[in-house]
Every structure is written in structure tokens, then in C-alpha cells.
Design an enzyme around this catalytic site. Structure first.
Site, PDB file in Angstrom:
ATOM      1  N   CYS A 114      36.530  40.877  39.372  1.00 32.25           N
ATOM      2  CA  CYS A 114      35.948  40.768  38.035  1.00 32.25           C
ATOM      3  C   CYS A 114      35.964  42.127  37.330  1.00 32.25           C
ATOM      4  O   CYS A 114      37.022  42.588  36.933  1.00 32.25           O
ATOM      5  CB  CYS A 114      34.552  40.148  38.116  1.00 32.25           C
ATOM      6  SG  CYS A 114      34.119  39.285  36.603  1.00 32.25           S
ATOM      7  N   HIS A 159      35.347  35.221  41.155  1.00 29.94           N
ATOM      8  CA  HIS A 159      34.613  35.708  42.332  1.00 29.94           C
ATOM      9  C   HIS A 159      34.989  34.903  43.578  1.00 29.94           C
ATOM     10  O   HIS A 159      34.329  33.914  43.893  1.00 29.94           O
ATOM     11  CB  HIS A 159      33.108  35.610  42.082  1.00 29.94           C
ATOM     12  CG  HIS A 159      32.625  36.565  41.046  1.00 29.94           C
ATOM     13  ND1 HIS A 159      32.227  37.847  41.330  1.00 29.94           N
ATOM     14  CD2 HIS A 159      32.526  36.432  39.698  1.00 29.94           C
ATOM     15  CE1 HIS A 159      31.885  38.466  40.216  1.00 29.94           C
ATOM     16  NE2 HIS A 159      32.056  37.629  39.204  1.00 29.94           N
ATOM     17  N   GLU A 210      34.453  35.563  46.505  1.00 30.56           N
ATOM     18  CA  GLU A 210      33.426  35.690  47.558  1.00 30.56           C
ATOM     19  C   GLU A 210      32.485  34.490  47.617  1.00 30.56           C
ATOM     20  O   GLU A 210      31.821  34.270  48.633  1.00 30.56           O
ATOM     21  CB  GLU A 210      32.622  36.987  47.383  1.00 30.56           C
ATOM     22  CG  GLU A 210      31.701  37.070  46.170  1.00 30.56           C
ATOM     23  CD  GLU A 210      32.373  37.642  44.924  1.00 30.56           C
ATOM     24  OE1 GLU A 210      33.607  37.525  44.805  1.00 30.56           O
ATOM     25  OE2 GLU A 210      31.651  38.178  44.056  1.00 30.56           O
TER      26      GLU A 210
HETATM   27  N1  GLN Z   1      31.173  43.170  32.767  1.00 24.95           N
HETATM   28  C1  GLN Z   1      32.375  42.411  32.910  1.00 24.95           C
HETATM   29  C2  GLN Z   1      32.396  41.193  32.005  1.00 24.95           C
HETATM   30  O1  GLN Z   1      31.381  40.753  31.534  1.00 24.95           O
HETATM   31  C3  GLN Z   1      32.589  41.994  34.343  1.00 24.95           C
HETATM   32  C4  GLN Z   1      31.576  41.009  34.833  1.00 24.95           C
HETATM   33  C5  GLN Z   1      31.549  40.885  36.336  1.00 24.95           C
HETATM   34  O2  GLN Z   1      32.063  41.740  37.039  1.00 24.95           O
HETATM   35  N2  GLN Z   1      30.930  39.834  36.846  1.00 24.95           N
HETATM   36  O3  GLN Z   1      33.423  40.648  31.765  1.00 24.95           O
END
Ligand code: GLN
Length: 529
Positions: A377, A502, A504
Site C-alpha cells: 500500500c 493488503h 497480509e
Molecule cells: N496513505 C496511503 C493512502 O491513503 C496508503 C494507505 C495505506 O498504506 N493503507 O492511499
């Protein structure tokens, strides 16, 4: 009629009620029963999504897009189930529902009160899944004695009265501390905590004692006597080298049969212990040892990266390896000194500009030195920034999350996020499909074209820059709906991958996630060279 097992905690928080509950759930599954778990958190936030990970640990995301307590991750990994919005409840959400109903005039002119209106709403959520499963394990967060927990415990008390006694079981998890100066285990905190529960009108059927030392029969007798629980139902829960060994610990103390007998559950006679063996075998004689760095902002609290931590451990076991996860604070000056001793690097998700320059440094180092790397992410977004700046020479390229005036906004806010006003529950959340291109690293890992993964973000890779970046060797290997980049790879690198989602959240004890297996396999291969 389904069976309900309530789990409360006493003395201190973080005793592992979720892990204890999930271990019991696993045992019941191994007896052939269908099991689901529901979490109730007594805080006033509507969901934990607006909380700092230091306050609460990781925010788990369900497939249907709920931002939830990390215990849901434990439930999913242990029981191999998919949780939903109905598996996670908070006092905030319950009060919000009651107040909304009041505003709509649903209470026919009555005074709205904790009893019965709030407790009724809680009880309604105990049975949210109706009769879909044989057994529900319901975990009440917090500690007995907290002011916020009271309405939940009151609801449990009422629920017990309203249902058949053979359908309900209550487990209280407590701490039995060891006083080293007198070399003694102390039962008094447990006694007090159970007394508190009994004051409310709940007498537990089982007490699980977390302890760092063996609880002998004499001590069990004492706890049994003072707490009004049968001696055989005083269970010892010692620290285990892996949480996945806990179901067997409970099995050896007959936790499953105590519950099954009291609840009058019909089960098949044979119990298959193959599962325990499967868990143990790979842990016993690791063939490799892997040292991997997680470079993030919340490294002071392991729980902030709980699912990544577990995903790595599960993948390591699958590959018959032991793993040492080094948490590296992206804001600390000695970051690079720590990284040189690691075999691989992960930059996890995150929010805000703090720590970004350390993360970019770590990514540069991994990219230039062929160190196996995974960006998750925000970690993926940082890979794009690093590559744009250092390979494509787009000076000060950035995400508009950190610099709204950058000339090269390689990461930008998603269109539908532009007008979002409220912070809670409004990100791009939950499962989305992505299509993977063939002949890519991603395809070699997943071995399929269509994947479903969970998201929690507001920003995305800016499509305007894809061509330029691809010409220089950073390719997009998967898209959602042919437009939203989901996976990126640096092609001239043995393993450099960034994912907008994600992975995970989709590991299971006996089914490691291909991304984590791929990362660790490439580390093992590199170490052999
Ligand atoms: N801050 C980034 C976004 O909002 C990544 C978010 C995250 O890593 N969950 O896109």
C-alpha cells in the site's frame, strides 16, 4: 439452536482472549462443528479506523470493507473463515444505532436507556448470524471492571437468562502473576476479577489462567474454590513459542470436551489430531533462518503490523524456515545500519509524511542491491516515488498526500475520494478484483489471472506516469478494471514487488499467502548463491 461461548477478560488487557477463543474454535472445528466468532469492543469510536495504531494496533479490514479490530485477523487465520461487518461491533456503533433509531421515533415515546435499549441492540448482534453456524464464540473486549464494559456484560447476563443453560458457556481469561522475590504465583487478582463478574450476575464455567509458570493442582484447587469453577475447568495457558500450538495445549487439558459436554453437543467419536502434527512438523527442524526488516512508523508496537508479522511466520513455517522479524523505525538515523544485516525488506502501509524519507532510503537500497523487497500500500506508493525520482529523474516526484504542489504527482488521490468529508469508513475499503498480466512476477506467484484482495487507501498510482515508468523498468503487472494499478514490479531485480492492497489479511495457518511465500523463497534462494 446454536451454542454461544462468551469470553471475557480480567486483571489486565492484552491477555490473548482472541487467541484463546480462536484456539477453542479450532478444536471445535476439528470435532466437525461449524464455528464463527464475533467481537465486541467497548470503546466509543464507531470503528477503530480513526485510531492511531499505537492506541489500538493494526486495523484489520474485512472483505466487505469494515475497518475492524485485529482479533478478526486471528479468527480468520485460525478458523479459515471470512469475517464481515457483522463480526465486529463497538460501543460507538451500537450507541449510534440506538440514537439514530431514537431520532427516527422508533421507541414510541419511551425514555431511551442503557437497559433495555442498548442491551437489546447488543443482544441482537449476538445472534446476527442466526442459525448459520453450530457455535458462536463471542469475545467481549476490554477488562471486567471497566466502566465501558458494563452494558456488554449486562447483555451477556440477560442473554443467559433468556436462553437454555445448555446453550451458553462462559470463559473468563485472567492473569496469574508470578512474584519473583517470593517465587510464588498469585491467584488474588483472578479471585477479584471473578468476584467482579459474579457481582454482575455472571458465574464463569471455565477460567483460563495466563501465566509464565506452571499452575499446579494445588493452585488450581484454590482458584476453583474461590471462583466457584470446577477444578478441571481451571485451565493453564502458558506462553507458547507459536500461538498456533495453543489449540493442542488446550486439547491436552480437555478444554474442548468440557465445553462439548456442558453444551450437550453431539459430535463424531473420532478426533483427528493430524492438524496438530501438521503445525508442529515444519516448526521443528528449520532448514533456513531468515532475517527480514519491516520499515515503518509504528515499530514500537508489534501489534501495529500484526497480520504482516503472522503472514511472515506462516510463510516461513511453510518453507521450513525460522524467521527473525526486525522492526526498524523509518525515522531513526541508524536505519541503514540495521538494514545491512537483513535478508529482505518490507515497507508496510501507513499514512502521513513522517518517516517517508527513511522508507525511500530503504527502498533505494533494496532496489540497487537486489535485496528481495515487498512494498504494501503506502510501501508500493513509496516505490513509485523512489523510482520516479532516482531512475527516471523526475525531480521531487511525490504523492499528493505529502506534497500537493509537486510537479510530478506520481501518486494522487483517487477521483471518488476527492470530495470525501468524513474520515471514518470512507477510504477505498474491502475486496476488489484485479487482473494479473501473464509473464510477470505477480503471475508466477499467484499462478492465476484473477485475484481478489483487500484494500484500505485513498491514493493511487497516477496513470499519466505509467508509460514513462514502464519504459524505465517499473511495470504495472495488475490492474483493477483495467485502470487502477494494483501491482508494480521492477523488472531487472530478482524480487521487487509493490502491491496497492493488503495481502497480509488473507494468510491462513495452513495456507500461506503466495506473495509472502514468494518473498521468503527468493530470500532463501539468494542466500544459497
Ligand atoms: N496513505 C496511503 C493512502 O491513503 C496508503 C494507505 C495505506 O498504506 N493503507 O492511499
Amino acid at each position: 439452536m446454536p451454542k454461544y461461548i462468551f469470553i471475557t477478560g480480567g486483571v489486565v488487557s492484552s491477555l490473548g482472549k482472541g487467541i484463546s477463543g480462536a484456539s477453542i474454535g479450532k478444536l471445535l472445528q476439528l470435532h466437525g462443528l461449524t464455528v464463527n466468532m464475533i467481537k465486541f469492543d467497548p470503546y466509543i469510536n464507531v470503528d477503530p479506523g480513526t485510531m492511531n495504531p499505537y492506541q489500538h494496533g493494526e486495523i484489520f479490514v474485512t472483505r466487505d470493507g469494515a475497518e475492524a479490530d485485529l482479533d478478526l485477523g486471528t479468527y480468520e487465520r485460525f478458523l479459515n473463515i471470512y469475517t464481515t461487518k457483522d463480526n465486529t461491533n463497538t460501543a460507538g456503533d451500537i450507541y449510534k444505532t440506538v440514537i439514530c433509531k431514537e431520532r427516527k421515533g422508533c421507541y414510541n415515546g419511551n425514555t431511551v436507556q442503557i437497559i433495555p435499549h442498548v442491551t437489546n441492540e447488543i443482544k441482537k448482534r449476538f445472534i446476527a448470524f442466526h442459525k448459520q453456524y453450530n457455535v458462536y464464540i463471542i469475545e467481549i473486549g476490554g477488562t471486567v471492571g471497566d466502566i465501558e464494559s458494563l452494558p456488554f456484560l449486562e447483555a451477556v447476563r440477560q442473554f443467559r437468562i433468556e436462553h437454555n443453560q445448555n446453550d451458553i458457556y462462559h470463559i473468563h481469561v485472567t492473569l496469574v502473576p508470578y512474584i519473583s522475590s517470593s517465587a510464588e504465583l498469585k491467584t488474588k487478582p483472578t479471585q477479584h476479577s471473578v468476584n467482579k463478574l459474579r457481582e454482575i450476575g455472571i458465574s464463569p464455567d471455565m477460567i483460563i489462567c495466563r501465566s509464565e509458570h506452571h499452575i499446579d493442582n494445588l493452585l488450581k484447587k484454590k482458584i476453583s474454590l474461590f471462583c466457584n469453577v470446577h477444578e478441571s475447568a481451571v485451565i493453564e495457558a502458558l506462553n507458547v513459542s507459536s500461538i498456533y500450538l495453543l489449540p493442542e495445549q488446550f486439547y491436552l487439558q480437555k478444554v474442548d470436551m468440557l465445553i462439548i459436554n456442558k453444551l450437550n453437543i453431539k459430535i463424531a467419536k473420532t478426533f483427528n489430531t493430524r492438524w496438530f502434527k501438521k503445525i508442529k512438523i515444519n516448526q521443528k527442524y528449520p532448514k533456513n533462518n531468515i532475517k527480514i526488516a519491516i520499515v515503518g512508523k509504528y515499530t514500537g508496537l508489534k501489534d501495529a503490523y500484526k497480520s504482516i508479522d503472522e503472514s511472515l511466520k506462516i510463510a516461513a513455517v511453510t518453507l521450513q524456515s525460522s524467521i527473525n522479524i526486525i522492526y526498524c523505525n523509518a525515522e531513526q538515523e541508524d536505519l541503514m545500519n540495521k538494514l545491512i544485516y537483513c535478508d529482505g525488506i518490507i515497507v508496510p502501509g501507513g499514512f502521513g509524511h513522517r518517516g517517508i524519507s527513511g522508507k525511500l532510503q530503504a527502498i533505494s537500497y533494496a532496489r540497487k542491491n537486489n535485496i528481495p523487497f515487498l512494498g504494501i500500500c503506502l510501501g508500493m506508493q513509496c516505490c513509485i516515488i523512489e523510482f520516479a525520482r532516482n531512475v527516471v529523474n523526475l525531480y521531487n516526484a511525490n504523492s499528493t498526500e505529502f506534497d500537493t504542489t509537486t510537479n510530478y504527482p506520481v501518486v494522487q488521490i483517487i477521483n471518488e475520494q476527492k470530495n470525501v468529508q468524513y474520515k471514518g469508513g470512507t477510504m477505498r475499503l474491502g475486496s476488489y478484483k484485479a487482473k494479473i498480466k501473464k509473464n510477470t512476477l505477480a503471475y508466477s506467484l499467484y499462478k492465476t489471472e484473477t485475484i481478489i484482495e483487500r484494500h484500505r487507501h485513498r491514493y493511487e498510482m497516477n496513470p499519466k506516469f505509467i508509460n514513462t515508468l514502464e519504459k524505465h523498468g517499473l511495470i504495472v503487472s495488475a490492474y483493477h478494471n483495467n485502470v487502477l494499478p494494483e501491482i508494480i514490479e521492477v523488472i531487472k531485480h530478482p524480487f521487487f514487488i509493490g502491491v496497492q492492497f493488503h495481502p497480509e489479511f488473507d494468510s491462513r495457518i495452513t495456507k500461506a499467502h503466495p506473495i509472502f511465500v514468494g518473498l521468503l523463497s527468493s530470500i532463501i534462494q539468494r542466500k544459497k548463491q
